[in-house]
Design a protein around this motif. Sequence first.
Motif, PDB file in Angstrom:
ATOM      1  N   LYS A   1      60.567  64.480  19.061  1.00  0.00           N
ATOM      2  CA  LYS A   1      60.023  63.362  19.830  1.00  0.00           C
ATOM      3  C   LYS A   1      60.927  62.135  19.729  1.00  0.00           C
ATOM      4  O   LYS A   1      61.209  61.469  20.734  1.00  0.00           O
ATOM      5  CB  LYS A   1      58.614  63.015  19.332  1.00  0.00           C
ATOM      6  CG  LYS A   1      57.959  61.862  20.102  1.00  0.00           C
ATOM      7  CD  LYS A   1      56.580  61.544  19.550  1.00  0.00           C
ATOM      8  CE  LYS A   1      55.976  60.345  20.291  1.00  0.00           C
ATOM      9  NZ  LYS A   1      54.645  59.970  19.744  1.00  0.00           N
TER      10      LYS A   1
ATOM     11  N   GLU B   1      63.106  60.412  22.862  1.00  0.00           N
ATOM     12  CA  GLU B   1      62.985  59.003  23.235  1.00  0.00           C
ATOM     13  C   GLU B   1      64.351  58.315  23.230  1.00  0.00           C
ATOM     14  O   GLU B   1      64.669  57.531  24.135  1.00  0.00           O
ATOM     15  CB  GLU B   1      62.026  58.296  22.271  1.00  0.00           C
ATOM     16  CG  GLU B   1      60.572  58.721  22.451  1.00  0.00           C
ATOM     17  CD  GLU B   1      59.659  58.166  21.372  1.00  0.00           C
ATOM     18  OE1 GLU B   1      60.181  57.569  20.400  1.00  0.00           O
ATOM     19  OE2 GLU B   1      58.424  58.329  21.497  1.00  0.00           O
TER      20      GLU B   1
ATOM     21  N   GLU C   1      66.517  59.733  26.173  1.00  0.00           N
ATOM     22  CA  GLU C   1      66.012  59.226  27.447  1.00  0.00           C
ATOM     23  C   GLU C   1      66.425  57.774  27.660  1.00  0.00           C
ATOM     24  O   GLU C   1      66.829  57.386  28.761  1.00  0.00           O
ATOM     25  CB  GLU C   1      64.491  59.357  27.505  1.00  0.00           C
ATOM     26  CG  GLU C   1      63.907  58.947  28.848  1.00  0.00           C
ATOM     27  CD  GLU C   1      62.446  59.309  28.992  1.00  0.00           C
ATOM     28  OE1 GLU C   1      61.919  59.200  30.120  1.00  0.00           O
ATOM     29  OE2 GLU C   1      61.815  59.724  27.994  1.00  0.00           O
TER      30      GLU C   1
ATOM     31  N   LYS D   1      63.668  55.704  39.832  1.00  0.00           N
ATOM     32  CA  LYS D   1      62.891  54.959  38.841  1.00  0.00           C
ATOM     33  C   LYS D   1      63.493  53.589  38.559  1.00  0.00           C
ATOM     34  O   LYS D   1      62.784  52.604  38.336  1.00  0.00           O
ATOM     35  CB  LYS D   1      62.833  55.778  37.549  1.00  0.00           C
ATOM     36  CG  LYS D   1      62.035  55.178  36.427  1.00  0.00           C
ATOM     37  CD  LYS D   1      62.022  56.134  35.235  1.00  0.00           C
ATOM     38  CE  LYS D   1      61.239  55.567  34.064  1.00  0.00           C
ATOM     39  NZ  LYS D   1      61.246  56.510  32.900  1.00  0.00           N
TER      40      LYS D   1
ATOM     41  N   LYS E   1      62.658  68.379  28.880  1.00  0.00           N
ATOM     42  CA  LYS E   1      61.454  67.660  28.461  1.00  0.00           C
ATOM     43  C   LYS E   1      61.440  66.245  29.055  1.00  0.00           C
ATOM     44  O   LYS E   1      60.379  65.755  29.482  1.00  0.00           O
ATOM     45  CB  LYS E   1      61.384  67.604  26.934  1.00  0.00           C
ATOM     46  CG  LYS E   1      60.087  67.060  26.386  1.00  0.00           C
ATOM     47  CD  LYS E   1      58.859  67.815  26.879  1.00  0.00           C
ATOM     48  CE  LYS E   1      58.809  69.236  26.363  1.00  0.00           C
ATOM     49  NZ  LYS E   1      57.525  69.902  26.740  1.00  0.00           N
TER      50      LYS E   1
ATOM     51  N   GLU F   1      60.598  66.516  32.895  1.00  0.00           N
ATOM     52  CA  GLU F   1      59.256  66.955  33.283  1.00  0.00           C
ATOM     53  C   GLU F   1      58.386  65.826  33.821  1.00  0.00           C
ATOM     54  O   GLU F   1      57.479  66.066  34.628  1.00  0.00           O
ATOM     55  CB  GLU F   1      58.561  67.616  32.089  1.00  0.00           C
ATOM     56  CG  GLU F   1      59.049  69.033  31.820  1.00  0.00           C
ATOM     57  CD  GLU F   1      58.421  69.647  30.583  1.00  0.00           C
ATOM     58  OE1 GLU F   1      58.618  70.848  30.354  1.00  0.00           O
ATOM     59  OE2 GLU F   1      57.721  68.913  29.822  1.00  0.00           O
ATOM     60  N   SER F   2      58.678  64.615  33.400  1.00  0.00           N
ATOM     61  CA  SER F   2      57.853  63.484  33.846  1.00  0.00           C
ATOM     62  C   SER F   2      58.268  62.957  35.221  1.00  0.00           C
ATOM     63  O   SER F   2      57.550  62.146  35.813  1.00  0.00           O
ATOM     64  CB  SER F   2      57.926  62.345  32.832  1.00  0.00           C
ATOM     65  OG  SER F   2      59.253  61.833  32.752  1.00  0.00           O
ATOM     66  N   ILE F   3      59.410  63.421  35.748  1.00  0.00           N
ATOM     67  CA  ILE F   3      59.873  62.878  37.026  1.00  0.00           C
ATOM     68  C   ILE F   3      60.150  63.943  38.090  1.00  0.00           C
ATOM     69  O   ILE F   3      60.290  63.608  39.270  1.00  0.00           O
ATOM     70  CB  ILE F   3      61.151  62.019  36.845  1.00  0.00           C
ATOM     71  CG1 ILE F   3      62.265  62.818  36.138  1.00  0.00           C
ATOM     72  CG2 ILE F   3      60.852  60.729  36.114  1.00  0.00           C
ATOM     73  CD1 ILE F   3      63.576  62.066  36.042  1.00  0.00           C
TER      74      ILE F   3
ATOM     75  N   ASN G   1      57.908  71.048  38.277  1.00  0.00           N
ATOM     76  CA  ASN G   1      58.142  72.033  37.222  1.00  0.00           C
ATOM     77  C   ASN G   1      59.123  73.121  37.637  1.00  0.00           C
ATOM     78  O   ASN G   1      59.938  73.581  36.843  1.00  0.00           O
ATOM     79  CB  ASN G   1      56.814  72.670  36.809  1.00  0.00           C
ATOM     80  CG  ASN G   1      56.634  72.643  35.315  1.00  0.00           C
ATOM     81  OD1 ASN G   1      57.108  71.730  34.642  1.00  0.00           O
ATOM     82  ND2 ASN G   1      55.955  73.648  34.780  1.00  0.00           N
TER      83      ASN G   1
END
Length: 618
Positions: free
Chosen positions: A234, A238, A241, A277, A532, A535-537, A540
């Motif tokens: 994790k 972070e 990213e 973004k 990972k 996956e948020s943007i 899938n």
Amino acid sequence: MCGIFCISYFDASRQIDAEIVRSATDCMTHRGPDDSGYYVAGNMGFGHRRLSIIDLSSGHQPMTNEDGQVITVYNGEIYNYQEIRQELIAKGHIFRTNCDTEVIIHGYEEWGVDCIQRFNGMFAFALWDNRKKRLWVVRDRLGVKPLYYYCDHEVFVCASEVKPILKAGVVKPSLNEDVLDAYFSVGYVPGPQTIFNNIIKVLPGHYLLVQGAKFSDHEYWDFVPDSVRSITFKQAKEEVEELLVDSVRKRLMSDVPLGVFLSGGLDSSAVVGLMNKISHKGQIKTFTIGYHNAYSEEDYAQRVADQFKTEHHVFHLEAEDFLSSLKTLVHFVEEPIVEPAAIALYHISRLARENATVLLSGEGSDEVFGGYFLYRFMQHVDILHAVIPRCLYPLLQTLGARLNQDKYRKYTDWLQLPLEKRYQGTSSYLTSTLKAKYYNNNFFAHKSTYLEDSFSDYFNKVKDCDPLMQMLYVDTKTWLVDDLLIKADKMTMATSVELRVPFLDYRLVEASAKLSSGFKIHNGQGKRILKKIAESILPNDIVHRKKKGFPVPTDNWFRGGLMPELQMMVKGLKDNRWFNAHALETSMLRHRSGNEDNSKIIMMLLVLAEWQKQYNLQ
């Protein structure tokens, strides 16, 4: 983005011919159609072609400091130049422009050659210090921008491309046979050598100092990790990213229209998602290559374009376009590379140039995050190599020689070797058994060890790292620099387009190198940490679909109507000097029949034959 040229005679009384500087520099008009500049003073000459990206109204080069004692020509972008500029202004330096070139000059005045440690970007430049009578020649950390040189007892010449060095008349083109085995084996020539005798590449993360007749090469950056960081997945996600977002943000710096090469794969799609973004400059422009009657990723690219409502453009490449573009590929790349995607990149760059001058791509992600299938395959080979008794090696050799398909011969060779002897990058093609088949006996017996020596040197630097890190490091230093980035730079600049690669921000490369290999490859899947993040943007099925790279359907094209023309072209190659003609002919026939995919060796022969023809070396 530009083209640079520099020539310096060691005899201070020898005068530079201004016309030589001009004609050599103007070989690179495609790299800089917007402006040109030349400087000749005694035994020193500089030339520059400019593609205007930042501070369009100024930034003319060659550029000097206030008293004319420091002069530079520069190609590239320093993405953090505004912060450095403010720091230098606070120290009393006076700027006449708002371009990043001037940061190099004042940075050198303030910190000397150590200023390079402060620059985050892609660049190649030459700087003359008239007080010290010293030339400083620099290439960026990852080698995004190319830089070549020639040096003998009389003269030093460097340029963004090979042609200006040849045009200067200090050296004639001739074949460097010591690197032919390397080219045949992996499809490119690893640095510092090139396929031209005596024309050398400045290595990534290196600079040269030339003072009088004294010449020295210095490494100023590398990314061999001293240890693996003990952090959670994790925490790592972070941090990566945050670095990736900042890397993309920095590469949006532009005073001209900007877009993205979108293949529909994870890497380029993630760049589009992050741009969406970050950016508030309006609709993103995206560009995709497609193929009729062959596998194409354009549907995936269209999905991403629809999701982010981009201004999307598609170019369809046909077999006829491909073959007719072979001359263009060799002309602009200069060094032969077995890279069909380079032709596709050229055509999509031409399309993009009508709408944008700066483009981002996903290049480098596989080398940073462990994306290639071969990395996982080699880990399995390691397990088998550890358990196979040495007494069975002769049996493997005999088996390999008798197998019908080249790929199986390659596998039996690999099983007999440790990683550092076996792995020659993700593009490796010819192993010892295949060389014995394809090379003529004399060439096979006396071939140079340049390839083995190059890879051995890099493996020695990371001998204490785990196998994945070793492969990532070696690929970053070889395949990425001398194939992928050369292709990317030369094919985009051929159309006067600047390409930026956010995955190759040196901070991101350093951070990834210190992460556990399990954060990159996990449960047989590559690029775990990037997926990972994505996956948020992204959808899938874009994030987790099978990697395809930048596919060009040469296997089908070379079986179809192009085959007779291919056979005629290959006959121009001096196969009696290096190759077993019968083995080559058999390989062509097996490809034509569909029994085997030999498109890579066919492409290798085509490119080399065309290279010999263009440089009159047949």
